[in-house]
Write a protein that holds these residues in place. Sequence first.
Motif, PDB file in Angstrom:
ATOM      1  N   VAL A 399      63.594  -5.871  28.789  1.00 47.42           N
ATOM      2  CA  VAL A 399      63.748  -4.617  29.523  1.00 47.42           C
ATOM      3  C   VAL A 399      62.780  -4.562  30.699  1.00 47.42           C
ATOM      4  O   VAL A 399      63.152  -4.183  31.821  1.00 47.42           O
ATOM      5  CB  VAL A 399      63.544  -3.413  28.578  1.00 47.42           C
ATOM      6  CG1 VAL A 399      63.371  -2.122  29.368  1.00 47.42           C
ATOM      7  CG2 VAL A 399      64.721  -3.292  27.619  1.00 47.42           C
ATOM      8  N   ILE A 400      61.521  -4.953  30.456  1.00 43.09           N
ATOM      9  CA  ILE A 400      60.524  -4.938  31.537  1.00 43.09           C
ATOM     10  C   ILE A 400      60.918  -5.895  32.649  1.00 43.09           C
ATOM     11  O   ILE A 400      60.795  -5.582  33.836  1.00 43.09           O
ATOM     12  CB  ILE A 400      59.128  -5.297  30.976  1.00 43.09           C
ATOM     13  CG1 ILE A 400      58.629  -4.189  30.043  1.00 43.09           C
ATOM     14  CG2 ILE A 400      58.125  -5.520  32.110  1.00 43.09           C
ATOM     15  CD1 ILE A 400      57.383  -4.556  29.252  1.00 43.09           C
ATOM     16  N   GLU A 401      61.402  -7.074  32.282  1.00 45.77           N
ATOM     17  CA  GLU A 401      61.858  -8.049  33.276  1.00 45.77           C
ATOM     18  C   GLU A 401      62.943  -7.440  34.158  1.00 45.77           C
ATOM     19  O   GLU A 401      62.952  -7.631  35.380  1.00 45.77           O
ATOM     20  CB  GLU A 401      62.388  -9.292  32.556  1.00 45.77           C
ATOM     21  CG  GLU A 401      62.764 -10.440  33.458  1.00 45.77           C
ATOM     22  CD  GLU A 401      61.585 -11.316  33.849  1.00 45.77           C
ATOM     23  OE1 GLU A 401      61.789 -12.211  34.690  1.00 45.77           O
ATOM     24  OE2 GLU A 401      60.476 -11.087  33.322  1.00 45.77           O
ATOM     25  N   ARG A 402      63.838  -6.704  33.543  1.00 43.52           N
ATOM     26  CA  ARG A 402      64.927  -6.069  34.293  1.00 43.52           C
ATOM     27  C   ARG A 402      64.401  -4.946  35.192  1.00 43.52           C
ATOM     28  O   ARG A 402      64.781  -4.847  36.362  1.00 43.52           O
ATOM     29  CB  ARG A 402      65.956  -5.530  33.295  1.00 43.52           C
ATOM     30  CG  ARG A 402      67.238  -5.020  33.923  1.00 43.52           C
ATOM     31  CD  ARG A 402      68.304  -4.831  32.872  1.00 43.52           C
ATOM     32  NE  ARG A 402      68.013  -3.769  31.940  1.00 43.52           N
ATOM     33  CZ  ARG A 402      67.941  -3.907  30.628  1.00 43.52           C
ATOM     34  NH1 ARG A 402      68.115  -5.095  30.078  1.00 43.52           N
ATOM     35  NH2 ARG A 402      67.689  -2.875  29.844  1.00 43.52           N
ATOM     36  N   LEU A 403      63.506  -4.133  34.638  1.00 47.14           N
ATOM     37  CA  LEU A 403      62.979  -3.009  35.404  1.00 47.14           C
ATOM     38  C   LEU A 403      62.122  -3.466  36.584  1.00 47.14           C
ATOM     39  O   LEU A 403      62.072  -2.808  37.629  1.00 47.14           O
ATOM     40  CB  LEU A 403      62.161  -2.092  34.495  1.00 47.14           C
ATOM     41  CG  LEU A 403      62.947  -1.301  33.444  1.00 47.14           C
ATOM     42  CD1 LEU A 403      61.984  -0.585  32.494  1.00 47.14           C
ATOM     43  CD2 LEU A 403      63.894  -0.313  34.088  1.00 47.14           C
ATOM     44  N   GLU A 404      61.425  -4.595  36.408  1.00 44.75           N
ATOM     45  CA  GLU A 404      60.511  -5.088  37.448  1.00 44.75           C
ATOM     46  C   GLU A 404      61.154  -6.157  38.331  1.00 44.75           C
ATOM     47  O   GLU A 404      60.448  -6.790  39.126  1.00 44.75           O
ATOM     48  CB  GLU A 404      59.243  -5.652  36.787  1.00 44.75           C
ATOM     49  CG  GLU A 404      58.419  -4.616  36.042  1.00 44.75           C
ATOM     50  CD  GLU A 404      57.822  -3.561  36.960  1.00 44.75           C
ATOM     51  OE1 GLU A 404      57.456  -3.912  38.112  1.00 44.75           O
ATOM     52  OE2 GLU A 404      57.737  -2.391  36.542  1.00 44.75           O
ATOM     53  N   GLU A 415      50.333  -1.635  32.226  1.00 42.19           N
ATOM     54  CA  GLU A 415      50.902  -0.314  32.503  1.00 42.19           C
ATOM     55  C   GLU A 415      51.940   0.053  31.450  1.00 42.19           C
ATOM     56  O   GLU A 415      51.999   1.202  30.991  1.00 42.19           O
ATOM     57  CB  GLU A 415      51.532  -0.289  33.892  1.00 42.19           C
ATOM     58  CG  GLU A 415      50.553  -0.373  35.046  1.00 42.19           C
ATOM     59  CD  GLU A 415      51.255  -0.211  36.379  1.00 42.19           C
ATOM     60  OE1 GLU A 415      51.766   0.896  36.642  1.00 42.19           O
ATOM     61  OE2 GLU A 415      51.310  -1.205  37.147  1.00 42.19           O
ATOM     62  N   TYR A 416      52.753  -0.930  31.077  1.00 40.52           N
ATOM     63  CA  TYR A 416      53.778  -0.660  30.062  1.00 40.52           C
ATOM     64  C   TYR A 416      53.170  -0.466  28.668  1.00 40.52           C
ATOM     65  O   TYR A 416      53.819   0.097  27.790  1.00 40.52           O
ATOM     66  CB  TYR A 416      54.795  -1.800  30.031  1.00 40.52           C
ATOM     67  CG  TYR A 416      55.807  -1.725  31.149  1.00 40.52           C
ATOM     68  CD1 TYR A 416      56.895  -0.869  31.069  1.00 40.52           C
ATOM     69  CD2 TYR A 416      55.672  -2.521  32.292  1.00 40.52           C
ATOM     70  CE1 TYR A 416      57.829  -0.798  32.099  1.00 40.52           C
ATOM     71  CE2 TYR A 416      56.600  -2.459  33.322  1.00 40.52           C
ATOM     72  CZ  TYR A 416      57.674  -1.586  33.219  1.00 40.52           C
ATOM     73  OH  TYR A 416      58.597  -1.515  34.242  1.00 40.52           O
ATOM     74  N   ALA A 417      51.953  -0.942  28.454  1.00 43.49           N
ATOM     75  CA  ALA A 417      51.285  -0.762  27.162  1.00 43.49           C
ATOM     76  C   ALA A 417      50.652   0.623  27.034  1.00 43.49           C
ATOM     77  O   ALA A 417      50.289   1.034  25.925  1.00 43.49           O
ATOM     78  CB  ALA A 417      50.217  -1.835  26.968  1.00 43.49           C
ATOM     79  N   ASP A 422      54.214   6.395  33.239  1.00 41.30           N
ATOM     80  CA  ASP A 422      55.630   6.550  33.544  1.00 41.30           C
ATOM     81  C   ASP A 422      56.410   5.278  33.204  1.00 41.30           C
ATOM     82  O   ASP A 422      57.562   5.352  32.758  1.00 41.30           O
ATOM     83  CB  ASP A 422      55.814   6.886  35.031  1.00 41.30           C
ATOM     84  CG  ASP A 422      55.291   8.273  35.390  1.00 41.30           C
ATOM     85  OD1 ASP A 422      55.183   9.120  34.469  1.00 41.30           O
ATOM     86  OD2 ASP A 422      54.978   8.503  36.565  1.00 41.30           O
ATOM     87  N   LYS A 423      55.797   4.123  33.416  1.00 41.21           N
ATOM     88  CA  LYS A 423      56.477   2.853  33.107  1.00 41.21           C
ATOM     89  C   LYS A 423      56.763   2.738  31.609  1.00 41.21           C
ATOM     90  O   LYS A 423      57.821   2.251  31.195  1.00 41.21           O
ATOM     91  CB  LYS A 423      55.641   1.668  33.588  1.00 41.21           C
ATOM     92  CG  LYS A 423      55.655   1.465  35.104  1.00 41.21           C
ATOM     93  CD  LYS A 423      54.939   0.193  35.504  1.00 41.21           C
ATOM     94  CE  LYS A 423      54.940  -0.016  37.006  1.00 41.21           C
ATOM     95  NZ  LYS A 423      56.298  -0.249  37.548  1.00 41.21           N
ATOM     96  N   TYR A 424      55.808   3.172  30.784  1.00 42.86           N
ATOM     97  CA  TYR A 424      56.013   3.151  29.335  1.00 42.86           C
ATOM     98  C   TYR A 424      57.214   4.025  28.978  1.00 42.86           C
ATOM     99  O   TYR A 424      58.106   3.606  28.215  1.00 42.86           O
ATOM    100  CB  TYR A 424      54.757   3.653  28.627  1.00 42.86           C
ATOM    101  CG  TYR A 424      54.870   3.753  27.119  1.00 42.86           C
ATOM    102  CD1 TYR A 424      54.488   2.703  26.298  1.00 42.86           C
ATOM    103  CD2 TYR A 424      55.354   4.909  26.511  1.00 42.86           C
ATOM    104  CE1 TYR A 424      54.578   2.792  24.911  1.00 42.86           C
ATOM    105  CE2 TYR A 424      55.457   5.011  25.128  1.00 42.86           C
ATOM    106  CZ  TYR A 424      55.065   3.954  24.335  1.00 42.86           C
ATOM    107  OH  TYR A 424      55.173   4.055  22.966  1.00 42.86           O
ATOM    108  N   ALA A 425      57.260   5.243  29.516  1.00 42.08           N
ATOM    109  CA  ALA A 425      58.362   6.159  29.220  1.00 42.08           C
ATOM    110  C   ALA A 425      59.699   5.581  29.664  1.00 42.08           C
ATOM    111  O   ALA A 425      60.722   5.697  28.959  1.00 42.08           O
ATOM    112  CB  ALA A 425      58.111   7.509  29.892  1.00 42.08           C
TER     113      ALA A 425
END
Length: 468
Positions: A399-404, A415-417, A422-425
């Motif tokens: 998911v993170i790969e896709r978002l970034e 940030e995702y941790a 906002d990135k976590y949410a």
Amino acid sequence: MGGFFGVASKQDCVFDLFFGIDYHSHLGTRRGGMAVYGEQGFERAIHNIENSPFRTKFDKDVNEMKGRMGIGCISDYEPQPLLIRSHHGTFALTTVGKINNIDELTKQLFQIGHTHFMEMSSGEINATELVAALINQKENLVDGIRYALESVDGSLSLLLLNDKGIYCARDRYGRTPVVIGKKQDAFCASFENFAYKNLGYSDYKELGPGEIAVMTEKNCVTLVRPGDEMKICTFLWIYYGYPSSSYEGVNVEEMRYRCGAKMAERDHVKPDIVAGVPDSGTAHAVGYANASGVPFSRPFIKYTPTWPRSFMPTMQEKRNLIAKMKLLAVEELIRDKKLLLIDDSIVRGTQMRETTEYLFDSGAKEVHIRPACPPLLFGCRYLNFSRSSSEMDLITRRVIERLENGNVTDEVLQEYADPESDKYAQMVEEIRKELGFTSLSFNRLDDMIEATGLDKSRLCTYCWDGQE
């Protein structure tokens, strides 16, 4: 993963050894092994236990083997214990851990004259054989064991049996436990402290990080004092550990109750029932229900007679099949209900997506998912929680790969941790949509740590925050 057990007794030890090893069957389903030392010298047996329980495969051996001292294991990968002949004499060795620098260590050993290693059918070197080679680089066993602990990048705890006693060594950062039990004329060493209670042993001591001790039927003597730095795996409480186990004085079942209560304190949904995915999710759900006042229910029943834990098989397709087959739904407790379901974690997401789809197909109104730990952002470097070759197997990383758009750095992952970011949410919402949940909320790292009662500096949290 894997677990081990050892006994030094004035009398024959095989009965205690057999059942002590068997009590570690929740930690692996690949191979089991026993090695004993007695009047006839060393005896050893290793069996594949993928399709049959440890007790069944070793029933004949336990009636034939005899010895006053013995070690054994449930192994999730390599055959062990191994019998080694070296300048230290003959010894048996069993290990628990994960060696990340196995290629580097192998190359070093070849350069200084070690001639060969046996390859397993996978083409890999048996990690326990590598540890034996490291031990044999030093002039005495204690220095050799200490050298092995210091050389390994990852984790390593071990039991070594020779004609003098059983050497017990805990990982230098205490990532996995080693506990000592005592009864009249006998001592035992175990990964799980509950494993010796029904055999008549009482708690004697828990080895500290990097501590090395030698155990006979008369005593247990520390040879290398423990270090100060502790990084015990937090996932032992969340998932691996059996409910009756305790690590560093903290019981698994009680910790899971506290975890569930922490999640309930932060939650705002109003489900009809709270349920846990058996087995490790159940206690978290009990804690949530007790704290929230929402009734606890069991819409899933685990069919325990034949199905092993789902993470053990090597093939992911087989893991998924077993995870589906071993859970039986009680449709009367699902139909027209708003369900809040707690599992220990979400790794790939495949099983939870299929479970949620089945719940909706069975008439559930809402399915709220509450993993008992934070999002897994990093593959485990220490305990073989997953042998995946890529962190992209984790749904969070995909998911993170896709978002970034593929631009994922360590700074971005931090940030995702952060559960306040906002990135976590955004990540959590993307996972929710992809897996089809009504709502999704992970347990927070600070709450999970508080539930253990230990300081964060003494816990390994690498798979959640990337902190070594």
